[in-house]
Structure formats: structure tokens, C-alpha cells
Design an enzyme around this catalytic site. Structure first.
Site, PDB file in Angstrom:
ATOM      1  N   ASP A  31       0.844  -1.195   0.000  1.00 54.56           N
ATOM      2  CA  ASP A  31       0.000   0.000   0.000  1.00 54.56           C
ATOM      3  C   ASP A  31       0.881   1.247   0.000  1.00 54.56           C
ATOM      4  O   ASP A  31       1.894   1.304   0.694  1.00 54.56           O
ATOM      5  CB  ASP A  31      -0.912  -0.017   1.238  1.00 54.56           C
ATOM      6  CG  ASP A  31      -2.043   0.979   1.129  1.00 54.56           C
ATOM      7  OD1 ASP A  31      -3.208   0.532   1.070  1.00 54.56           O
ATOM      8  OD2 ASP A  31      -1.779   2.201   1.114  1.00 54.56           O
ATOM      9  N   ASN A  90     -12.912  -3.012   2.614  1.00 50.27           N
ATOM     10  CA  ASN A  90     -13.801  -1.871   2.773  1.00 50.27           C
ATOM     11  C   ASN A  90     -14.773  -1.838   1.597  1.00 50.27           C
ATOM     12  O   ASN A  90     -14.358  -1.786   0.436  1.00 50.27           O
ATOM     13  CB  ASN A  90     -12.994  -0.567   2.815  1.00 50.27           C
ATOM     14  CG  ASN A  90     -12.072  -0.507   4.030  1.00 50.27           C
ATOM     15  OD1 ASN A  90     -12.438  -0.952   5.112  1.00 50.27           O
ATOM     16  ND2 ASN A  90     -10.885   0.034   3.854  1.00 50.27           N
ATOM     17  N   GLY A  96     -14.950   3.503   4.197  1.00 47.15           N
ATOM     18  CA  GLY A  96     -13.719   4.172   3.808  1.00 47.15           C
ATOM     19  C   GLY A  96     -13.144   3.709   2.480  1.00 47.15           C
ATOM     20  O   GLY A  96     -11.975   3.972   2.182  1.00 47.15           O
ATOM     21  N   SER A  98     -11.895   3.761  -1.047  1.00 50.27           N
ATOM     22  CA  SER A  98     -11.460   4.879  -1.896  1.00 50.27           C
ATOM     23  C   SER A  98     -11.082   4.449  -3.315  1.00 50.27           C
ATOM     24  O   SER A  98     -11.012   5.291  -4.201  1.00 50.27           O
ATOM     25  CB  SER A  98     -10.286   5.618  -1.248  1.00 50.27           C
ATOM     26  OG  SER A  98      -9.186   4.748  -1.073  1.00 50.27           O
ATOM     27  N   HIS A 103     -10.224  -5.055  -3.103  1.00 47.17           N
ATOM     28  CA  HIS A 103      -8.882  -5.342  -2.596  1.00 47.17           C
ATOM     29  C   HIS A 103      -8.989  -5.752  -1.144  1.00 47.17           C
ATOM     30  O   HIS A 103      -9.827  -5.249  -0.399  1.00 47.17           O
ATOM     31  CB  HIS A 103      -7.943  -4.143  -2.757  1.00 47.17           C
ATOM     32  CG  HIS A 103      -8.527  -2.839  -2.301  1.00 47.17           C
ATOM     33  ND1 HIS A 103      -9.453  -2.159  -3.061  1.00 47.17           N
ATOM     34  CD2 HIS A 103      -8.340  -2.120  -1.185  1.00 47.17           C
ATOM     35  CE1 HIS A 103      -9.794  -1.053  -2.423  1.00 47.17           C
ATOM     36  NE2 HIS A 103      -9.142  -0.999  -1.274  1.00 47.17           N
ATOM     37  N   HIS A 105      -6.942  -5.705   2.307  1.00 45.60           N
ATOM     38  CA  HIS A 105      -5.788  -5.150   3.016  1.00 45.60           C
ATOM     39  C   HIS A 105      -5.236  -6.242   3.929  1.00 45.60           C
ATOM     40  O   HIS A 105      -5.980  -6.830   4.709  1.00 45.60           O
ATOM     41  CB  HIS A 105      -6.196  -3.977   3.909  1.00 45.60           C
ATOM     42  CG  HIS A 105      -6.744  -2.788   3.191  1.00 45.60           C
ATOM     43  ND1 HIS A 105      -6.015  -1.653   2.971  1.00 45.60           N
ATOM     44  CD2 HIS A 105      -7.978  -2.549   2.670  1.00 45.60           C
ATOM     45  CE1 HIS A 105      -6.766  -0.754   2.336  1.00 45.60           C
ATOM     46  NE2 HIS A 105      -7.965  -1.274   2.144  1.00 45.60           N
TER      47      HIS A 105
HETATM   48  P1  DGP Z   1      -9.604   1.530   0.454  1.00 50.35           P
HETATM   49  O1  DGP Z   1      -9.716   2.753   1.313  1.00 50.35           O
HETATM   50  O2  DGP Z   1     -10.015   0.270   1.170  1.00 50.35           O
HETATM   51  O3  DGP Z   1     -10.282   1.710  -0.887  1.00 50.35           O
HETATM   52  O4  DGP Z   1      -8.036   1.360   0.198  1.00 50.35           O
HETATM   53  C1  DGP Z   1      -7.366   1.878  -0.908  1.00 50.35           C
HETATM   54  C2  DGP Z   1      -5.897   1.811  -0.600  1.00 50.35           C
HETATM   55  O5  DGP Z   1      -5.190   1.941  -1.808  1.00 50.35           O
HETATM   56  C3  DGP Z   1      -5.383   2.905   0.330  1.00 50.35           C
HETATM   57  O6  DGP Z   1      -4.904   2.325   1.537  1.00 50.35           O
HETATM   58  C4  DGP Z   1      -4.254   3.568  -0.433  1.00 50.35           C
HETATM   59  C5  DGP Z   1      -3.973   2.600  -1.561  1.00 50.35           C
HETATM   60  N1  DGP Z   1      -3.573   3.219  -2.803  1.00 50.35           N
HETATM   61  C6  DGP Z   1      -4.227   4.194  -3.480  1.00 50.35           C
HETATM   62  N2  DGP Z   1      -3.570   4.508  -4.616  1.00 50.35           N
HETATM   63  C7  DGP Z   1      -2.487   3.680  -4.660  1.00 50.35           C
HETATM   64  C8  DGP Z   1      -1.421   3.523  -5.601  1.00 50.35           C
HETATM   65  O7  DGP Z   1      -1.334   4.189  -6.632  1.00 50.35           O
HETATM   66  N3  DGP Z   1      -0.476   2.581  -5.298  1.00 50.35           N
HETATM   67  C9  DGP Z   1      -0.540   1.816  -4.172  1.00 50.35           C
HETATM   68  N4  DGP Z   1       0.429   0.934  -3.975  1.00 50.35           N
HETATM   69  N5  DGP Z   1      -1.543   1.940  -3.272  1.00 50.35           N
HETATM   70  C10 DGP Z   1      -2.486   2.865  -3.520  1.00 50.35           C
END
Ligand code: DGP
Length: 117
Positions: A31, A90, A96, A98, A103, A105
Site C-alpha cells: 500500500d 472496505n 472508507g 477509496s 482489494h 488489506h
Molecule cells: P480503500 O480505502 O479500502 O479503498 O483502500 C485503498 C488503498 O489503496 C489505500 O490504503 C491507499 C492505496 N492506494 C491508493 N492509490 C495507490 C497507488 O497508486 N499505489 C498503491 N500501492 N496503493 C495505492
């Protein structure tokens, strides 16, 4: 045609991100905004926007996400019960979410509080 998600661009190697794990159905990478010393995102190669929108045909993909989590935990040395890890999905605004690409975590490396915030 709808735009690719940022995760699809990573999976398609259009955006560089070292992969922690990959198989036919899923890929995993760190992440960008880690919430724990270990924070890996496990993502299906097929776009499923969020878990509640998965359908019966996605069963193998959903299973592959959890199986990948176990393999990654093993690889990172956190599978032992004395260490451990947490999996979080999520779905939607209140949770939350985004990035609209399912995905999981995988969080580890510190004492995680319960209930989550
Ligand atoms: P969620 O809030 O559950 O939708 O988590 C999205 C996650 O994705 C957040 O923890 C940050 C991560 N994230 C967003 N953009 C990128 C990216 O470009 N690269 C990586 N490695 N992670 C990202």
C-alpha cells in the site's frame, strides 16, 4: 469504455509497483499509504468493484484472494500465531473505500486494536 482503476494499471504494469505476490487470479503489492509496518493490498486481476458486487462466477477469484493472503503471510514470516495479521475489505463510503476495485488489506507488524476505528 470505462477508465482503468489505478490497481488495474499496476496489475497491467503500466504503473511500476513491485509485486509481493502474483498468480493467475490475483496480484499483491504494498500500500502506498501504509497503516502498519506490513500493509499489502491483494487485488483480483478481474475488475470486481467491491465485495458486495461479486457474483457466483467470482467464487474462485474470491477464494484466491484469501489463499493468497495466507501465502503472503507465510512468505513475510507473519503466519505464526504468535505474530499474526489482519485482513480488511472496505465496501462503500462508510467503510472508507477509496479505490473501486476490490482489494483485501493485509495488515501486520504491530498490535492491531479491536474494534477498528
Ligand atoms: P480503500 O480505502 O479500502 O479503498 O483502500 C485503498 C488503498 O489503496 C489505500 O490504503 C491507499 C492505496 N492506494 C491508493 N492509490 C495507490 C497507488 O497508486 N499505489 C498503491 N500501492 N496503493 C495505492
Amino acid at each position: 469504455m470505462s477508465e482503468k482503476t489505478i490497481f488495474q494499471e499496476i496489475i497491467d504494469r503500466e504503473i511500476p509497483a513491485p509485486l509481493v505476490y502474483e498468480d493467475d487470479l490475483v496480484a499483491a503489492f504494498n500500500d502506498v499509504n501504509p497503516q502498519a509496518p506490513t500493509h499489502v493490498l491483494i487485488v483480483p486481476k478481474k475488475l470486481i468493484p467491491r465485495v458486495g458486487e461479486a457474483v457466483a462466477d467470482d467464487q474462485a477469484t474470491l477464494g484466491a484472494l484469501l489463499l493468497a493472503a495466507g501465502k503472503i503471510a507465510d512468505k513475510l514470516g507473519i503466519k505464526d500465531r504468535s505474530k499474526g495479521f489482519r485482513l480488511v475489505i472496505n465496501h462503500g463510503a462508510d467503510a472508507g473505500e477509496s479505490v473501486p476495485h476490490l482489494h483485501v488489506h493485509l495488515l501486520a507488524g504491530r498490535n492491531l486494536k479491536w474494534p477498528p476505528g
